[in-house]
Enzyme design. Sequence first.
Site, short mmCIF file in Angstrom:
data_model
loop_
_atom_site.label_atom_id
_atom_site.label_comp_id
_atom_site.label_asym_id
_atom_site.label_seq_id
_atom_site.Cartn_x
_atom_site.Cartn_y
_atom_site.Cartn_z
N ASP A 1 -73.87 10.66 21.22
CA ASP A 1 -73.26 9.21 20.85
C ASP A 1 -72.15 9.19 20.01
OD1 ASP A 1 -75.63 8.86 22.59
OD2 ASP A 1 -76.62 8.29 20.45
N THR B 1 -79.15 15.85 28.43
CA THR B 1 -78.47 16.99 28.54
C THR B 1 -77.55 17.80 28.00
OG1 THR B 1 -77.22 15.72 29.13
CG2 THR B 1 -78.34 16.90 31.03
N ASP B 2 -77.63 17.33 26.45
CA ASP B 2 -76.65 17.49 25.30
C ASP B 2 -76.98 18.33 24.17
OD1 ASP B 2 -78.49 15.41 24.43
OD2 ASP B 2 -77.41 14.44 23.27
C1 GLA Z 1 -80.00 9.28 22.68
C2 GLA Z 1 -79.77 10.85 21.99
C3 GLA Z 1 -78.39 11.67 22.51
C4 GLA Z 1 -79.06 11.67 24.06
C5 GLA Z 1 -79.61 11.01 24.20
C6 GLA Z 1 -79.89 11.29 25.88
O1 GLA Z 1 -79.09 8.60 22.89
O2 GLA Z 1 -78.82 9.91 20.37
O3 GLA Z 1 -77.77 12.77 21.33
O4 GLA Z 1 -79.74 13.07 24.05
O5 GLA Z 1 -80.93 10.17 23.57
O6 GLA Z 1 -79.49 11.59 26.47
#
Ligand code: GLA
Length: 416
Positions: A194, A61-62
């Site tokens: 993250d 979703t980010d």
């Molecule tokens: C990875 C990416 C994050 C996010 C997740 C899925 O961790 O680094 O930015 O998109 O996948 O939610």
Amino acid sequence: MNLPAAASLFDMTDGALTLVVPGDPSELAQSLRVAFFEEYGVAADVVGRAPGRINLIGEHTDYNGGRCLPMALSHATYAAVGRRTDDRVQIRSRTVDDTWRGRLGDLGAAQGWAAYAAGVLWALEVDHGVDVMIGSTVPVGSGLSSSAALECAIAVAVDAIAGRALTDARRLELATACMRAESDVVGAPTGGMDQLVAMLAPAGDALLIDFHDGSSRAVPVPLAEVGLEILVIDTGVRHALADGAYAARRRECEAAAHLLGVPALARASEDSWSRLGDEVLMRRARHVLTEGERVDNADQAIVEGEWAELGTVLDASHASLAHDFEVSCPELDLAVETARASGALGARMTGGGFGGSAIALVREEHATAVAASVHAAYAARGWSPPSFLRARPGQAANAARVNVRRHRAEDADPFT
Ligand code: GLA
């Protein structure tokens, strides 16, 4: 106190079921300093530390301008860093047992694991050479954000060397620099969750991030008070986010947003996915739009202490990621199904997917039995055993100048 051999401290596994433990920050930092001295013949200036994370809910979703609810782990990556007087850069990882050597001008061209570390030095435009020694208790490539933990540990360390204060504003700038390292140097177009949770995690709480306006707030998740915990199941299946499938999902979401006439897919109205003609885009959009609603439902369930409801929402998120977004894999599905069948209130994959880890909401007294069931289910299929972590909330990245002397057991944790 006798320190264990430097190399063994970061090998944090325990027991017949492989339990990866976070270790003691003070001991880990000190062991890294010892390793730094043995490698480079001089003392490190600073040790940076940044946490791994689980994402409770709000997956993929980010980068769609939506919401997510990650929580920092007490498992972390540590980087001992020493300033050099020339322009040479040496980065040694004890985790992957490899060393990258180059000059400041080579940072942007680093490859593989080293690109995460060199990329941060590049993004921060560090103007002096450094020696770096890395150790981690976040399993690499486990979907627990080992990459952002590495980036952020380096970022806070070089900032501390420069004498900069780690204010809230600076934390955001460092998170942004780490995102640039990942997109521009590593070539993984990830969404920022993250790095933000690694830099901003409120100690002990989860962090609700809204990528529409960039706001975030602490969400206390008092699981221990009610005898619950999150068990992390690391499938051992590795799939780098830089290798294409993640970017493909992102492109599909952008295409769906474009067709729906919105700047970011999460801004589309909830049932608008049904207007998309293309069947694949419809499913991708349905995941993103329904996941937004699940984040709100999970947030509400946590506030109200409705833990069974939280479990149901986790289950629904996994189904959507597996069927609509198609980022699960047989190992994740088996971990999730087995955890539920052996007593978990709910379970889902966490992180980018295509391997990595699942989380299961379990009663504390059931955690070992759930882990044993998943272990047995893998063995029955002839798969390599999974490993497990107990998700205890950790704290955001920080750096410590540790004095050059032997560690004493009574020393305070330098990171608090
Ligand atoms: C990875 C990416 C994050 C996010 C997740 C899925 O961790 O680094 O930015 O998109 O996948 O939610």
